[in-house]
Design an enzyme around this catalytic site. Sequence first.
Site, short mmCIF file in Angstrom:
data_model
loop_
_atom_site.label_atom_id
_atom_site.label_comp_id
_atom_site.label_asym_id
_atom_site.label_seq_id
_atom_site.Cartn_x
_atom_site.Cartn_y
_atom_site.Cartn_z
N TYR A 139 43.03 27.54 40.90
CA TYR A 139 44.27 27.83 41.61
C TYR A 139 44.54 26.80 42.71
CZ TYR A 139 43.60 32.39 39.38
OH TYR A 139 43.39 33.41 38.48
N HIS A 166 36.07 31.83 33.57
CA HIS A 166 37.53 31.97 33.49
C HIS A 166 38.02 31.94 32.04
CE1 HIS A 166 41.25 30.99 36.21
NE2 HIS A 166 41.53 31.91 35.33
N SER A 226 48.16 40.07 36.23
CA SER A 226 49.59 40.10 35.87
C SER A 226 50.02 41.51 35.49
CB SER A 226 49.90 39.11 34.74
OG SER A 226 49.67 37.79 35.16
N LEU A 260 52.29 43.29 36.63
CA LEU A 260 53.74 43.48 36.74
C LEU A 260 54.49 42.54 35.81
CD1 LEU A 260 53.99 43.86 40.63
CD2 LEU A 260 53.48 45.60 38.90
#
Length: 337
Positions: free
Chosen positions: A59, A125, A204, A206
Site C-alpha cells: 500500500y 498477500h 472491501s 462495501l
Amino acid sequence: MPSSLLDRQIGPFSVSAIGLGCMNLSHGYLPRPDAAAAERLLLHALDSGVTFFDTAALYGFGRNEELLGRTLMHRRREFTLASKCVLAEIDGKRGIDGSPQAIVRVLEHSLRRLRVDHIDLYYMHRLDPKVPLEESLGALVRAKEEGKIGAIGLSEMSAATIRRAHSMHPIAAVQTEYSPWTRNPEIAVLDACKELGIGFVAFSPLGRGLLAGNVGSQGVADGDIRADIPRFLPPHLAHNLALYERFQALAAEAGCTAAQLSLAWLLSKGGHIVPIPGTTNIAHLDEDLAALSLDLPDRLFADVDALFPAGAAAGARYSPAAQAQTGTETWPDEVLA
C-alpha cells in the site's frame, strides 16, 4: 457504542468486530487525504474502539505502513496490527515474490516503517506460483519463531491452499474480498475457515465503495485502481448502480444506510467474520461502526441474499492481471475479464 465494539476472535487475538482497512489512506482509491487528515482518521478510529488495523507493504509502496508507524505506535498496546508480504514493490512496480529471501527482506522493511519489532498478524498477500508453498510458509514460521510476527495469515487463496497451509502450520486468519455483491468465499473458503477455527477477514465489505453510495454514473477518476476493474466501467457500471439503488431502498426501509446494511449482513454470516471497511472520512467511519448497534431482522438479510445471488453483479471483480494473481474460487460461468 460499546467500548469493546463487540469483540470477535481472529486466531489468538480478540479484536473489534469491525476493523479498519487502511489501504485507501495511501493507495488505490482517489482522492486521497493529506497526511494530517489521514492521521486524524486513524486516531479517531482508535479512540472509537477499533482495535484491528490492516495494512500491507504494497500500500503506497510502504507509505501506508509509515503512516501507521508515526501515528499509532505510541499506543501500540491498544490494538492488533496486521500487515502483508509477497505482493509488494518490485523495481518500482507491483509484483509477486514469495521466495524466503524476499519475505525476510519485506518483513524487515515493514518492521522499520511501522516502528515496531513485532507484527501481530502477518499475511501472505498472494500465493506465488513460482515458489512452493512450503518455502514461503517456512519463512513465515521462522519469523514467528524469531518473535518478529505473532501469527500467520493468507489472503485471496483457495480452500484447498488454506487446508494445505494449515496442515503445515496453524493459520490464524484468511482475508478475502466479501460483500453482498462478491460472495465467492461462500463457495468453499468460509466453510474451511469455520471448520479449521480460522478467522475470516472480509476486505472491501462495501463493494469497493459502490455499496456505500460513493460511486456515481460517471465512474471513478483516472488513476484510481477501480478504473481498471470491469465492474466500474461501461456497460457494467449502469447495471451495478441499478442493483445499488435496490439495495439502498432495502436499507432505507430498515432505517439504516446501505453501508450499515452491508456490514450487518456480513456480521450475520458467522461469528468468525470481521469486516475491515476502509474510508478517508471520519463521518463515514462513525457510520460504519454504528452498524454494530443495529438490530435488523433475518428477513432483511434474506432479501439481501435474494438481491445478490451469484453472478448478480455485472463484470469481473478484478482486472485480468490482478485476477491472475488471485486463488479464491470462482462461480461457474463467472466472468473473469
